[in-house]
Design an enzyme around this catalytic site. Structure first.
Site, mmCIF file in Angstrom:
data_model
loop_
_atom_site.group_PDB
_atom_site.id
_atom_site.type_symbol
_atom_site.label_atom_id
_atom_site.label_comp_id
_atom_site.label_asym_id
_atom_site.label_seq_id
_atom_site.Cartn_x
_atom_site.Cartn_y
_atom_site.Cartn_z
ATOM 1 N N GLU A 153 58.211 18.290 -11.122
ATOM 2 C CA GLU A 153 57.968 19.731 -11.137
ATOM 3 C C GLU A 153 58.449 20.340 -12.448
ATOM 4 O OE1 GLU A 153 60.057 22.148 -8.297
ATOM 5 O OE2 GLU A 153 58.372 23.524 -8.149
ATOM 6 N N TYR A 183 62.863 28.641 -14.832
ATOM 7 C CA TYR A 183 63.242 27.223 -14.747
ATOM 8 C C TYR A 183 64.682 26.943 -15.169
ATOM 9 C CZ TYR A 183 59.114 25.301 -12.712
ATOM 10 O OH TYR A 183 58.141 24.969 -11.796
ATOM 11 N N THR A 186 54.347 25.745 -3.939
ATOM 12 C CA THR A 186 55.772 25.675 -3.631
ATOM 13 C C THR A 186 56.135 26.622 -2.487
ATOM 14 O OG1 THR A 186 56.264 25.101 -5.911
ATOM 15 C CG2 THR A 186 58.070 26.024 -4.628
ATOM 16 N N CYS A 210 60.986 31.628 -6.420
ATOM 17 C CA CYS A 210 60.815 32.296 -7.710
ATOM 18 C C CYS A 210 59.362 32.604 -8.027
ATOM 19 C CB CYS A 210 61.417 31.445 -8.822
ATOM 20 S SG CYS A 210 62.958 30.657 -8.329
ATOM 21 N N CYS A 251 66.671 27.361 -13.138
ATOM 22 C CA CYS A 251 67.073 26.740 -11.866
ATOM 23 C C CYS A 251 67.490 25.295 -12.092
ATOM 24 C CB CYS A 251 65.940 26.801 -10.848
ATOM 25 S SG CYS A 251 64.507 25.774 -11.287
ATOM 26 N N GLU A 267 55.992 21.358 -1.294
ATOM 27 C CA GLU A 267 54.695 21.703 -1.872
ATOM 28 C C GLU A 267 53.603 21.316 -0.889
ATOM 29 O OE1 GLU A 267 56.926 20.626 -4.408
ATOM 30 O OE2 GLU A 267 56.870 22.587 -5.391
ATOM 31 N N HIS A 324 57.993 33.153 -15.224
ATOM 32 C CA HIS A 324 58.249 31.928 -14.462
ATOM 33 C C HIS A 324 58.831 30.816 -15.335
ATOM 34 C CE1 HIS A 324 58.234 29.891 -10.761
ATOM 35 N NE2 HIS A 324 57.306 29.005 -11.062
ATOM 36 N N CYS A 355 64.727 22.514 -5.311
ATOM 37 C CA CYS A 355 63.936 23.732 -5.528
ATOM 38 C C CYS A 355 64.055 24.613 -4.289
ATOM 39 C CB CYS A 355 62.482 23.347 -5.771
ATOM 40 S SG CYS A 355 61.329 24.733 -5.646
HETATM 41 FE FE1 SF4 Z 1 61.715 26.063 -7.491
HETATM 42 FE FE2 SF4 Z 1 62.862 26.407 -9.865
HETATM 43 FE FE3 SF4 Z 1 60.278 27.086 -9.457
HETATM 44 FE FE4 SF4 Z 1 62.319 28.499 -8.404
HETATM 45 S S1 SF4 Z 1 61.804 28.249 -10.595
HETATM 46 S S2 SF4 Z 1 60.445 27.922 -7.353
HETATM 47 S S3 SF4 Z 1 63.757 26.859 -7.851
HETATM 48 S S4 SF4 Z 1 61.199 25.016 -9.416
HETATM 49 FE FE FE Z 2 57.427 25.589 -9.360
#
Ligand code: SF4
Ligand code: FE
Length: 520
Positions: free
Chosen positions: A456, A306, A201, A114, A308, A267, A302, A110
């Protein structure tokens, strides 16, 4: 020299790259606690540094690939991180997702940026709507704040999740009023807030935090309807760092056993005790009616962020394929089939995420927002599919992923040669290569980065039930029942040019059959 980040009136020095960013974090005197001790300098702490490296990578990607990870700021006219951009097209939304996938690939974890990005994108339209409904000036304040963030190219975190206390009670009815962050007193200059935000985060690695309510609020919750920007080093904030599975391996000085020695997530619990927010950094104060739309818009952005995890999934698929090759098993048909299955699952996450962005639309403020339903579907997949990807990667890795001796044993003058010999797979690859890849799989599915990749994925941006509620709200069963009745000969045939029908299904038409705007 630390950057001047805490006052809007002093023009900040702009962060240009990862090294610059790391320097900007030094000497801030944050009140950070880890293992019962105050951390003197987070930048130099071996457990914290990998999370800082992950954010630094976002800056370096912007240097290497400006098109992907930066934008020309509409506020300053200079290139700034894409993580600071307010989206004004579907292309902007999709571009965020592509950057997120790329950074997942490059860090395997992570990269923490974001939440803030999605927070000010949501706030951009919500502050506009609040101002339209009354005589407030939140939107202009937010634009001034963003101008400053762009000038410094800062990291902005989003602080939403309250600790919540008794889940059956609204904020104002809690036995302890601090279970949700709230205003405790007011002066002509601003407000003071108290409360705590859980599992935040990247908070220690940010320059600023946007504090927001965590859920819809009622009229009695007015003191809880507070949104404001706070510098991370503001007086009255304590950070208590969340430890992660196998985190102390980072302090052992072992490059191999850490699995991914360079990068990790972060975190922490953030505790606010009488923290001051000046008027020009307050973007909502008491407008309880707008808390629900803020939360809903934030989660829409958000939940599709994800994607990501599809970038992180690319690394895990690569690790599984690589270990299969080291083991000499890569030609087996079931191995190939498992890699196909992993890819199918991973692309499902990505597909739903970018579809939510492609289906984006303009809000009245001019900011674009993604499709809520598809964003929820994306995040709901993310609560499940990485676990299956993790299971398949461990299947392909073999039991050694969880039973391997340590790096110290591998390098030991007496027993190292035994491990070198007996941990070997195919003759044309070294034992160390095999061990390193197995440690990476361990890191991502059992160790430090399983926090980001698995848990997460489950709870970040809302636990699975939160998405099911949103999906249930928007599924329009009455309209779908009507489709069925028409074809079953119970109701008359459906015609798109019947006014009453178009009205009735307008929500569905608006969402599903919306075409991208020309040029987007
Ligand atoms: Fe982390 Fe993914 Fe959340 Fe971005 S979207 S803060 S990379 S978990
Ligand atoms: Fe997150």
């Amino acid at each position: 020299m630390p950057h001047s980040v805490t006052h809007l009136d002093s023009p900040p020095r702009k962060i240009e790259n990862g090294a610059d960013y790391i320097e900007s974090l030094r000497g801030r005197g944050l009140d950070v606690w880890l293992f019962g001790e105050k951390v003197q300098e987070p930048v130099d702490h071996p457990l914290i540094r990998p999370s800082i490296n992950a954010i630094a990578r976002t800056y370096d990607l912007a240097v290497e690939n400006p098109e992907m990870a930066s934008v020309v700021s509409p506020f300053t006219g200079e290139r700034v991180s894409r993580f600071l951009h307010v989206c004004t097209s579907a292309r902007d939304l999709v571009s965020q997702n592509k950057m997120q996938r790329r950074l997942g690939q490059l860090t395997g974890t992570c990269f923490q940026r974001c939440v803030g990005m999605d927070a000010f994108n949501a706030l951009y339209s919500v502050t506009f709507d609040i101002d339209q409904a009354g005589d407030t000036a939140y939107h202009e304040r937010l634009r001034a704040f963003l101008t400053h963030m762009h000038a410094g190219n800062f990291v902005v975190g989003g602080a939403m999740t309250d600790v919540k206390g008794d889940r059956g009670q609204p904020p104002h009815a809690q036995a302890d009023p601090d279970m949700f962050v709230h205003v405790t007193r007011r002066t002509p200059e601003g407000v003071y807030i108290t409360g705590a935000k859980a599992h935040q985060t990247g908070c220690v690695n940010s320059h600023w935090m946007l504090v927001m309510p965590t859920m819809r609020l009622g009229p009695d919750d007015a003191d809880y309807a507070i949104v404001g920007a706070v510098p991370v080093d503001a007086p009255g904030i304590t950070y208590i760092y969340g430890r992660q599975s196998c985190d102390t391996r980072a302090a052992e000085g072992s490059g191999i056993d850490a699995g991914n020695a360079q990068y990790a997530g972060q975190e922490a619990m953030v505790i606010f005790e009488d923290v001051f927010i000046p008027n020009d950094l307050i973007f909502m104060d008491g407008e309880t009616d707008f808390a629900a739309s803020l939360v809903q818009r934030f989660t829409a952005y958000h939940r599709r962020s994800y994607v990501c995890k599809s970038g992180v999934g690319d690394v895990l698929i690569g690790a599984a394929a690589q270990v299969a090759e080291y083991n000499g098993a890569d030609k087996a048909s079931h191995v190939k089939d498992k890699l196909v299955e992993m890819t199918h699952l991973n692309e499902t996450i990505y597909g739903t995420g970018i579809a939510a962005s492609y289906q984006g639309f303009a809000t009245d403020s001019g900011a674009w927002i993604c499709d809520d339903m598809l964003a929820n579907v994306c995040k709901h997949h993310v609560t499940k599919l990485p676990y299956e990807l993790g299971r398949l990667s461990q299947d392909l890795a073999g039991g050694l992923v969880a039973t391997m001796p340590s790096e110290k044993d591998l390098n030991h003058p007496e027993i190292g040669r035994l491990l070198e010999k007996y941990l070997k797979g195919r003759a044309d690859f070294s034992t160390e290569e095999r061990v390193r890849i197995l440690r990476l799989i361990e890191n991502m599915t059992l160790g430090r980065n399983a926090v980001g990749y698995l848990t997460e994925s489950m709870h970040g941006a809302g636990s699975p039930q939160a998405q099911r509620i949103e999906i249930g709200r928007a599924m329009q069963l009455e309209y779908k029942k009507r489709l069925a009745r028409a074809l079953a000969g119970i109701d008359p045939e459906l015609r798109d040019d019947e006014d009453d029908l178009v009205d009735e299904m307008s929500g569905y038409f608006e969402r599903v059959f919306r075409l991208p705007a020309a040029g987007n």
